[in-house]
Scaffold this active site. Structure first.
Site, PDB file in Angstrom:
ATOM      1  N   LYS A  64       0.823  -1.227   0.000  1.00 12.97           N
ATOM      2  CA  LYS A  64       0.000   0.000   0.000  1.00 12.97           C
ATOM      3  C   LYS A  64       0.851   1.268   0.000  1.00 12.97           C
ATOM      4  O   LYS A  64       0.809   2.083   0.927  1.00 12.97           O
ATOM      5  CB  LYS A  64      -0.935   0.025   1.215  1.00 12.97           C
ATOM      6  CG  LYS A  64      -1.889  -1.154   1.299  1.00 12.97           C
ATOM      7  CD  LYS A  64      -2.846  -1.007   2.471  1.00 12.97           C
ATOM      8  CE  LYS A  64      -3.808  -2.176   2.603  1.00 12.97           C
ATOM      9  NZ  LYS A  64      -3.154  -3.414   3.074  1.00 12.97           N
ATOM     10  N   ASP A  67       3.081   7.987  -1.174  1.00 13.81           N
ATOM     11  CA  ASP A  67       4.202   8.918  -1.016  1.00 13.81           C
ATOM     12  C   ASP A  67       4.202   9.836  -2.235  1.00 13.81           C
ATOM     13  O   ASP A  67       3.248   9.809  -3.019  1.00 13.81           O
ATOM     14  CB  ASP A  67       5.518   8.104  -0.910  1.00 13.81           C
ATOM     15  CG  ASP A  67       6.560   8.807  -0.046  1.00 13.81           C
ATOM     16  OD1 ASP A  67       6.785  10.010  -0.268  1.00 13.81           O
ATOM     17  OD2 ASP A  67       7.158   8.161   0.831  1.00 13.81           O
ATOM     18  N   ARG A 212      -7.225 -16.763   7.282  1.00 17.49           N
ATOM     19  CA  ARG A 212      -7.417 -17.813   8.289  1.00 17.49           C
ATOM     20  C   ARG A 212      -8.283 -19.006   7.905  1.00 17.49           C
ATOM     21  O   ARG A 212      -7.970 -20.117   8.349  1.00 17.49           O
ATOM     22  CB  ARG A 212      -7.878 -17.159   9.597  1.00 17.49           C
ATOM     23  CG  ARG A 212      -6.736 -16.382  10.251  1.00 17.49           C
ATOM     24  CD  ARG A 212      -7.217 -15.347  11.216  1.00 17.49           C
ATOM     25  NE  ARG A 212      -7.912 -14.262  10.529  1.00 17.49           N
ATOM     26  CZ  ARG A 212      -8.459 -13.225  11.145  1.00 17.49           C
ATOM     27  NH1 ARG A 212      -8.411 -13.142  12.464  1.00 17.49           N
ATOM     28  NH2 ARG A 212      -9.053 -12.271  10.450  1.00 17.49           N
TER      29      ARG A 212
HETATM   30  O1  C5P Z   1      -7.661 -14.135   7.810  1.00 14.88           O
HETATM   31  P1  C5P Z   1      -8.457 -13.218   6.926  1.00 14.88           P
HETATM   32  O2  C5P Z   1      -9.173 -13.962   5.801  1.00 14.88           O
HETATM   33  O3  C5P Z   1      -9.401 -12.343   7.705  1.00 14.88           O
HETATM   34  O4  C5P Z   1      -7.350 -12.295   6.238  1.00 14.88           O
HETATM   35  C1  C5P Z   1      -7.716 -11.272   5.373  1.00 14.88           C
HETATM   36  C2  C5P Z   1      -6.509 -10.561   4.838  1.00 14.88           C
HETATM   37  O5  C5P Z   1      -6.959  -9.439   4.085  1.00 14.88           O
HETATM   38  C3  C5P Z   1      -5.553 -10.006   5.887  1.00 14.88           C
HETATM   39  O6  C5P Z   1      -4.237 -10.020   5.312  1.00 14.88           O
HETATM   40  C4  C5P Z   1      -6.025  -8.588   6.079  1.00 14.88           C
HETATM   41  O7  C5P Z   1      -5.014  -7.724   6.483  1.00 14.88           O
HETATM   42  C5  C5P Z   1      -6.479  -8.229   4.665  1.00 14.88           C
HETATM   43  N1  C5P Z   1      -7.487  -7.182   4.616  1.00 14.88           N
HETATM   44  C6  C5P Z   1      -8.713  -7.257   5.253  1.00 14.88           C
HETATM   45  N2  C5P Z   1      -9.622  -6.246   5.159  1.00 14.88           N
HETATM   46  C7  C5P Z   1      -9.329  -5.181   4.434  1.00 14.88           C
HETATM   47  C8  C5P Z   1      -8.115  -5.080   3.772  1.00 14.88           C
HETATM   48  C9  C5P Z   1      -7.192  -6.112   3.888  1.00 14.88           C
HETATM   49  O8  C5P Z   1      -9.002  -8.247   5.911  1.00 14.88           O
HETATM   50  N3  C5P Z   1     -10.240  -4.254   4.317  1.00 14.88           N
END
Ligand code: C5P
Length: 236
Positions: A64, A67, A212
């Site tokens: 992300k 800058d 997860r």
């Molecule tokens: O484990 P989980 O399926 O919740 O992981 C979702 C991934 O997507 C993580 O890396 C999290 O940081 C990223 N993410 C998110 N929601 C957002 C942006 C990114 O869960 N709005």
């Protein structure tokens, strides 16, 4: 099992290379892509990303960038040199930042997708106002998605609940990448606004970021295959 253009991007949310590699060894690059975020990258560095690329994984480098235009363009070029499949910036960095980054990537015969984050979904309405946005969040998300499209980028990261709105307003080839995805049978963890993989794809999402439900499963490859089967069942 092998899929053409895998829709699932597995989030490698680990704090060290050993745990991340242990997970990657249980996955199949023919079935998924992987996402490396700020924590893992800051701990393991570019050589870790190169290792993933050598193992035939397509990598979404989720750093992300935000800058001045020249700095972001240089960072995007560095990501391209690592051989990543996708890299991202903050749309709030502005039109010129996005255009210059995109122009820098034009020089690559095979360049990564360049996408943008609109408004972080972790922000509450009050926090969004505190940083200077006014009006409805959905309207601001859409305006930033439109700016991203006009700046020549390939797509945005958005909640699956916003995917339909963005998809209705912006051309079909604009990519929507959605986290917040949970298979029917999975726990929600700390995600509150979730959709199933099939519903997210039907709402217009192109790629699903899933952590997860796969990485915390007893059999990650099995979990990945089950989600893929859920996707195949709706013909995506
Ligand atoms: O484990 P989980 O399926 O919740 O992981 C979702 C991934 O997507 C993580 O890396 C999290 O940081 C990223 N993410 C998110 N929601 C957002 C942006 C990114 O869960 N709005």
């Amino acid at each position: 099992m092998e899929v053409n253009d895998p829709k699932i991007i597995v989030a490698l949310d680990y704090a060290n290379a050993a745990d991340a590699i242990n997970m990657v060894e249980q996955l199949d690059p023919k079935l998924c892509r992987v996402k490396v975020g700020k924590e893992l990258f800051t701990r393991t560095g570019p050589s870790f990303v190169e290792q993933l690329v050598k193992r035939d994984f397509q990598v979404f480098l989720d750093l992300k960038f935000h800058d001045i235009p020249n700095t972001v363009a240089g960072a995007c070029a560095a990501a391209a040199d690592l051989g990543v499949w996708m890299v991202n910036v903050h749309a709030s960095g502005g039109r010129r930042m996005m255009e210059v980054a995109r122009e820098r990537l034009e020089k690559y015969s095979s360049r990564p997708y360049l996408i943008a984050v609109t408004i972080l979904t972790s922000l509450s309405q009050r926090e969004i106002e505190e940083v200077g946005y006014s009006g409805e969040t959905a309207k601001n998300v859409l305006a930033l998605a439109e700016l991203t499209h006009e700046s020549g980028l390939d797509g945005v990261v958005c909640s699956p609940l916003e995917a339909g709105l963005v998809r209705n307003e912006i051309a079909d080839d604009f990519l929507l990448i959605t986290p917040g995805v949970r298979p029917r049978t999975a726990k929600k963890d700390d995600q509150t606004r979730v959709m199933t993989p099939a519903d997210a794809l039907q709402a217009g999402s192109n790629y699903l970021v899933i952590g997860r439900p796969i990485t915390a499963a007893v059999e990650p490859l099995e979990a990945l295959r089950e989600i893929q089967a859920e996707i195949d069942a709706v013909g995506r």
